[in-house]
Design a protein around this motif. Structure first.
Motif, short mmCIF file in Angstrom:
data_model
loop_
_atom_site.label_atom_id
_atom_site.label_comp_id
_atom_site.label_asym_id
_atom_site.label_seq_id
_atom_site.Cartn_x
_atom_site.Cartn_y
_atom_site.Cartn_z
N GLU A 62 21.52 -32.33 -28.65
CA GLU A 62 22.94 -32.35 -28.99
C GLU A 62 23.79 -31.95 -27.78
N LYS A 63 23.34 -30.95 -27.00
CA LYS A 63 24.07 -30.52 -25.80
C LYS A 63 24.17 -31.67 -24.79
N LYS A 64 23.09 -32.43 -24.62
CA LYS A 64 23.12 -33.56 -23.70
C LYS A 64 24.13 -34.61 -24.15
N ILE A 107 29.31 -37.26 -23.48
CA ILE A 107 30.60 -37.69 -24.04
C ILE A 107 31.75 -37.11 -23.22
N VAL A 108 31.67 -35.85 -22.83
CA VAL A 108 32.71 -35.22 -22.02
C VAL A 108 32.86 -35.94 -20.68
#
Length: 158
Positions: free
Chosen positions: A5-7, A12-13
């Motif tokens: 999820e962090k990746k 996305i950022v």
């Protein structure tokens, strides 16, 4: 939040940042670039007028139009309106005294104009002796007009 999820969040950022950067450049960034004068396609001719100069830098003659490019440096468009007339062997080609074209503001009191005259209705030979009359018409009475005459021989481009 796990590593996967962090990746996704980081990806996305990054994508959002790149997209916003591209949008900013095309909406605002290109406006920040300083305009540039086109390269001369004829031998540059310079005339001193009052406290400035007028340079004829470009001239083009084709089947349907005559186009000239000239640089004005040393006086403000707030003080003067600039007019351009075109002649062939002393005969007026442009009827209005000013040609439709464009204006590039290069700096304070430094401009590049494009004069464009449709000549569909005018019967001209394949080679012309073009006289370009550029006049700075003062906005205030009491000032004299600034006039520069340039001559250039042009062959019709096919």
């Amino acid at each position: 939040m796990d590593k996967k999820e962090k990746k996704y969040v980081i990806a996305i950022v990054i994508v959002v940042a790149v997209v916003l950067g591209v949008i900013w450049y095309f909406r605002v960034g290109y406006l920040l670039k300083k305009p540039e004068m086109p390269e001369a396609n004829i031998e540059i001719q310079t005339k001193m007028v009052d406290r400035g100069t007028i340079n004829l830098r470009n001239a083009e003659y084709t089947e349907g139009h005559i186009k000239v490019g000239y640089e004005v440096n040393g006086f403000s468009l707030k003080e003067y309106n600039v007019s351009c007339k075109l002649y062939n062997d002393g005969n007026l080609i442009s009827s209005s005294g000013s040609t439709d074209g464009g204006l590039i503001e290069l700096d304070e009191q430094h401009y590049y104009f494009v004069g464009f005259e449709n000549i569909d209705q005018v019967n001209l030979p394949d080679s012309i002796n073009l006289t370009v009359e550029i006049t700075g018409i003062p906005n205030e009475s009491g000032q004299k007009p600034l006039t520069a005459l340039f001559n250039v021989d042009l062959d019709k481009e096919m």
